[in-house]
Design an enzyme around this catalytic site. Sequence first.
Site, PDB file in Angstrom:
ATOM      1  N   GLY A  96      64.550   4.173 -44.478  1.00  0.00           N
ATOM      2  CA  GLY A  96      65.292   2.846 -44.264  1.00  0.00           C
ATOM      3  C   GLY A  96      64.871   1.857 -45.109  1.00  0.00           C
ATOM      4  O   GLY A  96      64.819   0.708 -44.820  1.00  0.00           O
ATOM      5  N   ASP A 131      69.128  11.673 -43.808  1.00  0.00           N
ATOM      6  CA  ASP A 131      69.405  11.366 -42.647  1.00  0.00           C
ATOM      7  C   ASP A 131      67.880  11.577 -41.972  1.00  0.00           C
ATOM      8  O   ASP A 131      67.652  12.870 -41.695  1.00  0.00           O
ATOM      9  CB  ASP A 131      70.512  12.099 -42.063  1.00  0.00           C
ATOM     10  CG  ASP A 131      70.658  11.855 -40.422  1.00  0.00           C
ATOM     11  OD1 ASP A 131      70.066  10.954 -39.988  1.00  0.00           O
ATOM     12  OD2 ASP A 131      71.764  12.184 -39.897  1.00  0.00           O
ATOM     13  N   VAL A 132      67.371  10.561 -41.375  1.00  0.00           N
ATOM     14  CA  VAL A 132      66.070  11.061 -40.658  1.00  0.00           C
ATOM     15  C   VAL A 132      66.023  11.676 -39.419  1.00  0.00           C
ATOM     16  O   VAL A 132      65.006  12.041 -39.279  1.00  0.00           O
ATOM     17  CB  VAL A 132      65.122   9.443 -40.559  1.00  0.00           C
ATOM     18  CG1 VAL A 132      64.734   8.870 -41.822  1.00  0.00           C
ATOM     19  CG2 VAL A 132      66.034   8.499 -39.541  1.00  0.00           C
ATOM     20  N   ASN A 176      60.053   4.180 -41.086  1.00  0.00           N
ATOM     21  CA  ASN A 176      60.725   2.881 -40.681  1.00  0.00           C
ATOM     22  C   ASN A 176      62.151   2.796 -40.083  1.00  0.00           C
ATOM     23  O   ASN A 176      62.508   2.089 -39.181  1.00  0.00           O
ATOM     24  CB  ASN A 176      60.584   1.948 -41.803  1.00  0.00           C
ATOM     25  CG  ASN A 176      61.223   0.581 -41.711  1.00  0.00           C
ATOM     26  OD1 ASN A 176      60.977  -0.356 -40.851  1.00  0.00           O
ATOM     27  ND2 ASN A 176      62.589   0.477 -42.161  1.00  0.00           N
ATOM     28  N   SER A 202      58.093  -1.339 -32.296  1.00  0.00           N
ATOM     29  CA  SER A 202      58.763  -2.632 -31.915  1.00  0.00           C
ATOM     30  C   SER A 202      57.708  -3.434 -30.715  1.00  0.00           C
ATOM     31  O   SER A 202      56.984  -2.591 -30.024  1.00  0.00           O
ATOM     32  CB  SER A 202      60.138  -2.506 -31.319  1.00  0.00           C
ATOM     33  OG  SER A 202      60.814  -3.687 -31.069  1.00  0.00           O
ATOM     34  N   TYR A 237      66.612   2.382 -26.650  1.00  0.00           N
ATOM     35  CA  TYR A 237      65.668   1.997 -27.939  1.00  0.00           C
ATOM     36  C   TYR A 237      64.413   1.673 -27.560  1.00  0.00           C
ATOM     37  O   TYR A 237      63.474   1.998 -28.311  1.00  0.00           O
ATOM     38  CB  TYR A 237      66.414   0.514 -28.442  1.00  0.00           C
ATOM     39  CG  TYR A 237      65.596  -0.073 -29.604  1.00  0.00           C
ATOM     40  CD1 TYR A 237      65.947   0.364 -30.666  1.00  0.00           C
ATOM     41  CD2 TYR A 237      64.843  -1.269 -29.273  1.00  0.00           C
ATOM     42  CE1 TYR A 237      64.971  -0.022 -31.868  1.00  0.00           C
ATOM     43  CE2 TYR A 237      64.301  -1.827 -30.316  1.00  0.00           C
ATOM     44  CZ  TYR A 237      64.157  -1.265 -31.474  1.00  0.00           C
ATOM     45  OH  TYR A 237      63.552  -2.052 -32.547  1.00  0.00           O
ATOM     46  N   ALA A 246      62.589   2.960 -24.957  1.00  0.00           N
ATOM     47  CA  ALA A 246      62.052   4.304 -24.879  1.00  0.00           C
ATOM     48  C   ALA A 246      61.700   5.044 -26.154  1.00  0.00           C
ATOM     49  O   ALA A 246      60.341   5.515 -26.351  1.00  0.00           O
ATOM     50  CB  ALA A 246      62.973   5.114 -24.049  1.00  0.00           C
ATOM     51  N   LYS A 248      60.855   3.451 -28.928  1.00  0.00           N
ATOM     52  CA  LYS A 248      59.804   2.710 -29.506  1.00  0.00           C
ATOM     53  C   LYS A 248      58.530   3.015 -29.018  1.00  0.00           C
ATOM     54  O   LYS A 248      57.369   3.158 -29.548  1.00  0.00           O
ATOM     55  CB  LYS A 248      60.154   1.371 -29.692  1.00  0.00           C
ATOM     56  CG  LYS A 248      61.303   1.176 -30.538  1.00  0.00           C
ATOM     57  CD  LYS A 248      60.923   1.378 -32.067  1.00  0.00           C
ATOM     58  CE  LYS A 248      62.081   1.331 -33.062  1.00  0.00           C
ATOM     59  NZ  LYS A 248      61.991   1.949 -34.391  1.00  0.00           N
ATOM     60  N   ILE A 286      62.706 -10.039 -36.359  1.00  0.00           N
ATOM     61  CA  ILE A 286      62.587 -10.082 -38.006  1.00  0.00           C
ATOM     62  C   ILE A 286      63.973 -10.512 -38.381  1.00  0.00           C
ATOM     63  O   ILE A 286      64.731  -9.622 -38.347  1.00  0.00           O
ATOM     64  CB  ILE A 286      62.137  -9.068 -38.443  1.00  0.00           C
ATOM     65  CG1 ILE A 286      60.645  -8.782 -37.601  1.00  0.00           C
ATOM     66  CG2 ILE A 286      61.623  -9.382 -39.924  1.00  0.00           C
ATOM     67  CD1 ILE A 286      59.331  -9.775 -37.663  1.00  0.00           C
TER      68      ILE A 286
HETATM   69  P1  NAP Z   1      68.465  -2.744 -40.541  1.00  0.00           P
HETATM   70  O1  NAP Z   1      68.442  -4.041 -41.319  1.00  0.00           O
HETATM   71  O2  NAP Z   1      69.686  -2.255 -39.762  1.00  0.00           O
HETATM   72  O3  NAP Z   1      68.013  -1.507 -41.648  1.00  0.00           O
HETATM   73  C1  NAP Z   1      67.926  -0.098 -41.010  1.00  0.00           C
HETATM   74  C2  NAP Z   1      67.571   0.738 -42.256  1.00  0.00           C
HETATM   75  O4  NAP Z   1      67.425   2.100 -41.605  1.00  0.00           O
HETATM   76  C3  NAP Z   1      68.521   0.821 -43.148  1.00  0.00           C
HETATM   77  O5  NAP Z   1      68.055   1.292 -44.655  1.00  0.00           O
HETATM   78  C4  NAP Z   1      69.558   2.148 -42.805  1.00  0.00           C
HETATM   79  O6  NAP Z   1      70.177   2.574 -43.861  1.00  0.00           O
HETATM   80  C5  NAP Z   1      68.383   3.100 -42.406  1.00  0.00           C
HETATM   81  N1  NAP Z   1      68.804   4.002 -41.509  1.00  0.00           N
HETATM   82  C6  NAP Z   1      69.420   3.962 -40.052  1.00  0.00           C
HETATM   83  N2  NAP Z   1      69.736   5.061 -39.655  1.00  0.00           N
HETATM   84  C7  NAP Z   1      69.292   6.177 -40.494  1.00  0.00           C
HETATM   85  C8  NAP Z   1      69.441   7.479 -40.485  1.00  0.00           C
HETATM   86  N3  NAP Z   1      69.792   8.200 -39.443  1.00  0.00           N
HETATM   87  N4  NAP Z   1      68.726   8.109 -41.513  1.00  0.00           N
HETATM   88  C9  NAP Z   1      68.289   7.368 -42.636  1.00  0.00           C
HETATM   89  N5  NAP Z   1      68.133   5.982 -42.638  1.00  0.00           N
HETATM   90  C10 NAP Z   1      68.819   5.226 -41.631  1.00  0.00           C
HETATM   91  O7  NAP Z   1      67.440  -2.740 -39.302  1.00  0.00           O
HETATM   92  P2  NAP Z   1      66.060  -3.327 -39.554  1.00  0.00           P
HETATM   93  O8  NAP Z   1      66.221  -4.596 -38.523  1.00  0.00           O
HETATM   94  O9  NAP Z   1      65.452  -3.625 -40.780  1.00  0.00           O
HETATM   95  O10 NAP Z   1      64.860  -2.426 -38.518  1.00  0.00           O
HETATM   96  C11 NAP Z   1      64.184  -1.537 -39.258  1.00  0.00           C
HETATM   97  C12 NAP Z   1      63.192  -0.671 -38.089  1.00  0.00           C
HETATM   98  O11 NAP Z   1      62.536  -2.088 -37.895  1.00  0.00           O
HETATM   99  C13 NAP Z   1      63.735  -0.025 -37.331  1.00  0.00           C
HETATM  100  O12 NAP Z   1      63.098   0.929 -36.989  1.00  0.00           O
HETATM  101  C14 NAP Z   1      63.773  -1.276 -35.973  1.00  0.00           C
HETATM  102  O13 NAP Z   1      63.903  -0.738 -34.790  1.00  0.00           O
HETATM  103  C15 NAP Z   1      62.581  -2.069 -36.420  1.00  0.00           C
HETATM  104  N6  NAP Z   1      62.461  -3.171 -35.790  1.00  0.00           N
HETATM  105  C16 NAP Z   1      63.301  -4.113 -36.239  1.00  0.00           C
HETATM  106  C17 NAP Z   1      63.108  -5.706 -35.797  1.00  0.00           C
HETATM  107  C18 NAP Z   1      63.912  -6.499 -36.164  1.00  0.00           C
HETATM  108  O14 NAP Z   1      63.839  -7.891 -35.383  1.00  0.00           O
HETATM  109  N7  NAP Z   1      64.789  -6.449 -37.049  1.00  0.00           N
HETATM  110  C19 NAP Z   1      62.231  -5.689 -34.606  1.00  0.00           C
HETATM  111  C20 NAP Z   1      61.541  -4.812 -34.106  1.00  0.00           C
HETATM  112  C21 NAP Z   1      61.416  -3.407 -34.912  1.00  0.00           C
HETATM  113  P3  NAP Z   1      71.506   3.669 -43.657  1.00  0.00           P
HETATM  114  O15 NAP Z   1      72.272   2.730 -42.410  1.00  0.00           O
HETATM  115  O16 NAP Z   1      72.137   3.456 -45.031  1.00  0.00           O
HETATM  116  O17 NAP Z   1      71.004   5.088 -43.444  1.00  0.00           O
END
Ligand code: NAP
Length: 259
Positions: free
Chosen positions: A14, A64-65, A91, A143, A157, A159, A161, A190
Amino acid sequence: MLTSINGRSVLVTGGSRGIGRGIARVFSRQGAKVMIAARGRDDAQSAVDELTGAGATAAAVQCDVSDWTSVREAVAHTAETFGGIDILCANAGIFPQTKLVDLDPDEWDRVMATNLKSAFLSVKACIPHFEAAGKGRVVLTSSITGPVTGYPGWAHYGASKAGQLGFLRTAAMELARYNTTINAVMPGNIVTEGLDGLGEDYLRTMAASIPLKRLGAVEDIGNAVLFFASDEAAYITGQHLVIDGGQTLPESLEAIANI
Ligand code: NAP
C-alpha cells in the site's frame, strides 16, 4: 540517529498512496531501498517517480495483498531486486464504511482478507528472507479504530485492525527465532486520499475532537514506523503505539471543550 536504515531493503504494501506513501518517503530519505506494492500501477509508478526523483532507490511491484500467490511473487521480486528483504511494512488496507444492517457478508470477507489475512500472508512470505539475513523487522499498520475505539459502519474494519494486534503477539514469539521483531502503529485520523473521500464534515469534526487540533500527516506515522524498523528498537517486539494527536484521551465532550 537511526542511521541503521541506510541501504536496507524495505517492502511497503500500500505504498502507492496515503500512509504507505508517507512511510516510503520517510524510509527513502534515510537511504533505504524501497519497493512499493499495490494493485494499481499508475499510483505505484507515481510514488516511485517521486522517490527516485529525490535521488532514492525505489521500484514498484503489482500485488494484491489478500492473495497468497500474489504476495509470494511480490516478496520474491523484492528480494531479487534489492538482494533481500530487511523490513516489511504491512500497511495496505481498505476501510469501506457500512452499518451492520446493510453489511454484506462478502464485504466483511473482503475487509478481513485485505487488512488481516494480508498481515499473515506477507509475514509468512518474508520469513525465509529474514532467516537468510539472520534478522528482520515487521511493522503493521493497525488503527485506533477497533483496538481502542468504535465507529458506526466500521465493525468489520475495527475487527480486522484489532485482529492484527492478536496476530502480532504470537507472531512476535515465533519470529524471535529469526532475530526478527514485529510491532504495530495505530494511527488516528491521518490526512490521506482515502480519508479525504470521507468528506469535509468528517474531517472538520475529527480535527475538532483532537487535543493537538489537527489531523495527522502521513510522515507522523512514517517516523514511528522508522523507529520500530531501526536497530535502535532491536529489543521491542509484540508492541503497539498509538499515534493520534491525543484523540483517544478525552473522557467526554466537556473534557475536549475545556482545553
Ligand atoms: P489509502 O490512501 O486508501 O491507500 C491505501 C493503499 O493500500 C493504496 O496504496 C492501495 O493501492 C493499497 N491497497 C488497498 N488494497 C490493496 C490490496 N488488496 N492489495 C494491495 N494493495 C492494496 O489508505 P490510507 O489512509 O493510507 O490507509 C493505509 C493504512 O493505514 C490502512 O491499513 C488503513 O487501515 C490504515 N489507517 C489509516 C488511517 C487514516 O486516517 N488514513 C487511520 C488508521 C489506520 P491500490 O488500491 O492501488 O491497491
